[in-house]
Design a protein around this motif. Structure first.
Motif, PDB file in Angstrom:
ATOM      1  N   SER A 166      50.311  70.002 -50.375  1.00 15.25           N
ATOM      2  CA  SER A 166      50.409  69.308 -49.088  1.00 15.25           C
ATOM      3  C   SER A 166      49.175  68.443 -48.892  1.00 15.25           C
ATOM      4  N   THR A 167      49.389  67.318 -48.218  1.00 10.83           N
ATOM      5  CA  THR A 167      48.333  66.342 -47.964  1.00 10.83           C
ATOM      6  C   THR A 167      48.525  65.769 -46.569  1.00 10.83           C
ATOM      7  N   GLU A 168      47.438  65.633 -45.836  1.00  4.16           N
ATOM      8  CA  GLU A 168      47.510  64.976 -44.527  1.00  4.16           C
ATOM      9  C   GLU A 168      47.945  63.526 -44.729  1.00  4.16           C
ATOM     10  N   LEU A 169      48.949  63.072 -43.988  1.00  2.00           N
ATOM     11  CA  LEU A 169      49.393  61.681 -44.122  1.00  2.00           C
ATOM     12  C   LEU A 169      48.298  60.704 -43.730  1.00  2.00           C
ATOM     13  N   ALA A 170      47.454  61.090 -42.792  1.00  2.00           N
ATOM     14  CA  ALA A 170      46.359  60.208 -42.368  1.00  2.00           C
ATOM     15  C   ALA A 170      45.389  59.921 -43.512  1.00  2.00           C
ATOM     16  N   ASP A 171      45.414  60.761 -44.563  1.00  2.00           N
ATOM     17  CA  ASP A 171      44.540  60.555 -45.716  1.00  2.00           C
ATOM     18  C   ASP A 171      45.156  59.647 -46.776  1.00  2.00           C
ATOM     19  N   LEU A 172      46.426  59.270 -46.612  1.00  2.00           N
ATOM     20  CA  LEU A 172      47.104  58.421 -47.584  1.00  2.00           C
ATOM     21  C   LEU A 172      47.105  56.971 -47.108  1.00  2.00           C
ATOM     22  N   PRO A 173      46.701  56.024 -47.966  1.00  2.33           N
ATOM     23  CA  PRO A 173      46.563  54.623 -47.540  1.00  2.33           C
ATOM     24  C   PRO A 173      47.806  54.035 -46.884  1.00  2.33           C
ATOM     25  N   GLU A 174      48.998  54.326 -47.411  1.00  2.00           N
ATOM     26  CA  GLU A 174      50.203  53.708 -46.858  1.00  2.00           C
ATOM     27  C   GLU A 174      50.590  54.253 -45.476  1.00  2.00           C
ATOM     28  N   ALA A 206      58.710  66.198 -48.339  1.00  2.00           N
ATOM     29  CA  ALA A 206      59.067  66.072 -46.928  1.00  2.00           C
ATOM     30  C   ALA A 206      57.855  65.618 -46.131  1.00  2.00           C
ATOM     31  N   LEU A 207      58.128  64.857 -45.091  1.00  2.00           N
ATOM     32  CA  LEU A 207      57.110  64.516 -44.105  1.00  2.00           C
ATOM     33  C   LEU A 207      57.299  65.487 -42.950  1.00  2.00           C
ATOM     34  N   ALA A 208      56.291  66.283 -42.677  1.00  2.00           N
ATOM     35  CA  ALA A 208      56.292  67.161 -41.518  1.00  2.00           C
ATOM     36  C   ALA A 208      55.538  66.402 -40.430  1.00  2.00           C
ATOM     37  N   VAL A 209      56.212  66.118 -39.333  1.00  2.00           N
ATOM     38  CA  VAL A 209      55.642  65.258 -38.299  1.00  2.00           C
ATOM     39  C   VAL A 209      55.723  65.967 -36.951  1.00  2.00           C
ATOM     40  N   LEU A 210      54.598  66.060 -36.276  1.00  2.00           N
ATOM     41  CA  LEU A 210      54.543  66.649 -34.943  1.00  2.00           C
ATOM     42  C   LEU A 210      54.376  65.510 -33.941  1.00  2.00           C
ATOM     43  N   THR A 223      47.791  59.802 -36.883  1.00  2.82           N
ATOM     44  CA  THR A 223      46.585  60.394 -36.307  1.00  2.82           C
ATOM     45  C   THR A 223      46.478  61.794 -36.878  1.00  2.82           C
ATOM     46  N   ARG A 224      45.350  62.418 -36.657  1.00  2.00           N
ATOM     47  CA  ARG A 224      45.136  63.736 -37.251  1.00  2.00           C
ATOM     48  C   ARG A 224      44.502  64.657 -36.230  1.00  2.00           C
ATOM     49  N   HIS A 225      45.217  65.734 -35.897  1.00  4.13           N
ATOM     50  CA  HIS A 225      44.679  66.740 -34.987  1.00  4.13           C
ATOM     51  C   HIS A 225      44.672  68.129 -35.606  1.00  4.13           C
ATOM     52  N   ASP A 226      45.097  68.232 -36.873  1.00  6.42           N
ATOM     53  CA  ASP A 226      45.122  69.504 -37.594  1.00  6.42           C
ATOM     54  C   ASP A 226      45.890  70.592 -36.846  1.00  6.42           C
ATOM     55  N   LEU A 227      47.039  70.224 -36.289  1.00  4.06           N
ATOM     56  CA  LEU A 227      47.887  71.188 -35.593  1.00  4.06           C
ATOM     57  C   LEU A 227      48.944  71.793 -36.518  1.00  4.06           C
ATOM     58  N   ILE A 228      49.265  71.098 -37.609  1.00  3.13           N
ATOM     59  CA  ILE A 228      50.225  71.631 -38.572  1.00  3.13           C
ATOM     60  C   ILE A 228      49.432  72.500 -39.549  1.00  3.13           C
ATOM     61  N   ALA A 229      49.757  73.783 -39.569  1.00  2.00           N
ATOM     62  CA  ALA A 229      48.999  74.754 -40.359  1.00  2.00           C
ATOM     63  C   ALA A 229      49.585  74.936 -41.755  1.00  2.00           C
ATOM     64  N   ALA A 230      48.831  75.617 -42.605  1.00  5.36           N
ATOM     65  CA  ALA A 230      49.289  75.912 -43.964  1.00  5.36           C
ATOM     66  C   ALA A 230      50.597  76.698 -43.940  1.00  5.36           C
ATOM     67  N   GLU A 231      50.750  77.587 -42.962  1.00  3.09           N
ATOM     68  CA  GLU A 231      51.993  78.359 -42.842  1.00  3.09           C
ATOM     69  C   GLU A 231      53.184  77.445 -42.561  1.00  3.09           C
ATOM     70  N   ASP A 232      52.950  76.385 -41.785  1.00  2.00           N
ATOM     71  CA  ASP A 232      54.013  75.416 -41.511  1.00  2.00           C
ATOM     72  C   ASP A 232      54.414  74.693 -42.794  1.00  2.00           C
ATOM     73  N   ALA A 233      53.422  74.327 -43.601  1.00  2.00           N
ATOM     74  CA  ALA A 233      53.706  73.654 -44.871  1.00  2.00           C
ATOM     75  C   ALA A 233      54.519  74.568 -45.783  1.00  2.00           C
ATOM     76  N   ILE A 261      52.640  60.327 -32.360  1.00  2.00           N
ATOM     77  CA  ILE A 261      52.557  61.224 -33.513  1.00  2.00           C
ATOM     78  C   ILE A 261      51.182  61.865 -33.441  1.00  2.00           C
ATOM     79  N   VAL A 262      51.138  63.190 -33.300  1.00  2.00           N
ATOM     80  CA  VAL A 262      49.849  63.858 -33.139  1.00  2.00           C
ATOM     81  C   VAL A 262      49.359  64.517 -34.423  1.00  2.00           C
ATOM     82  N   ASP A 263      50.254  64.766 -35.367  1.00  2.00           N
ATOM     83  CA  ASP A 263      49.831  65.284 -36.663  1.00  2.00           C
ATOM     84  C   ASP A 263      50.962  65.112 -37.653  1.00  2.00           C
ATOM     85  N   SER A 264      50.623  65.075 -38.932  1.00  2.00           N
ATOM     86  CA  SER A 264      51.637  64.875 -39.962  1.00  2.00           C
ATOM     87  C   SER A 264      51.109  65.362 -41.303  1.00  2.00           C
TER      88      SER A 264
END
Length: 131
Positions: free
Chosen positions: A55-63, A92-96, A69-79, A39-42
Motif C-alpha cells: 500500500s502507498t499513500e496516493l498523495a505520495d504518487l506524482p500522478e 484498488a484506490l481506498a478513498v475517504l 490530501t493526506r490525514h493518515d486516517l486510513i489505517a493498515a488494517e483498512d488496507a 477527499i481527506v485521505d487515500s
C-alpha cells in the motif's frame, strides 16, 4: 487531529485491473473535488500475482499529488481489509471523503435552534429508476 470537526465520512474502494490504476483514475478522482465534498485521505492497495499486498499513500504518487490530501486516517488494517477483497494482480484506490456540505448544513440548523436528528445513506441500487 485535536479540534478538527469532520462532517460525515464515506469510505470508497475503487478496484482496477493490474498493479496501477493509471492517469484516468487520477482524473476521475479530480471529479470528487467540488464544493462541499473533500477527499481527506487515500491509499493505493495492490495485490500482486503472488498474493503479496503493498500500500502507498496516493498523495505520495506524482500522478495523484494534485488531487490528494493526506490525514493518515486510513489505517493498515483498512488496507488489509481492502486487499482481502482483491483478486491477485489487481489494485484498488481506498478513498475517504468528507461530506462537508452536511456538516455545514447541520451547523446552520444548530444555529437556528434545531439539530440533525437522523441521517441515512440510501445506496443507489435501492432507489427506483425514474420512468
Amino acid at each position: 487531529m485535536t479540534g478538527m470537526s469532520w462532517g460525515p465520512l464515506e469510505f470508497l474502494v475503487l478496484a482496477f485491473p493490474g498493479s496501477a490504476p493509471g492517469k484516468a483514475a487520477a482524473d476521475a478522482l479530480a471529479v470528487l473535488h467540488r464544493p462541499g465534498v473533500e477527499i481527506v485521505d487515500s491509499l493505493l492497495v495492490t495485490k500482486g500475482a503472488d498474493g503479496a499486498v503493498t500500500s502507498t499513500e496516493l498523495a505520495d504518487l506524482p500522478e495523484f499529488r494534485e488531487v490528494m490530501t493526506r490525514h493518515d486516517l486510513i489505517a493498515a488494517e483498512d488496507a488489509d481489509e481492502v486487499a482481502a477483497g482483491l483478486d491477485p494482480g489487481t489494485c484498488a484506490l481506498a478513498v475517504l471523503i468528507e461530506h462537508a456540505w452536511a456538516r455545514q448544513a447541520a451547523d446552520a440548523v444548530e444555529r437556528a435552534g434545531g439539530r440533525l436528528a437522523a441521517s441515512v445513506r440510501i445506496p443507489a441500487d435501492h432507489v427506483p429508476e425514474e420512468p
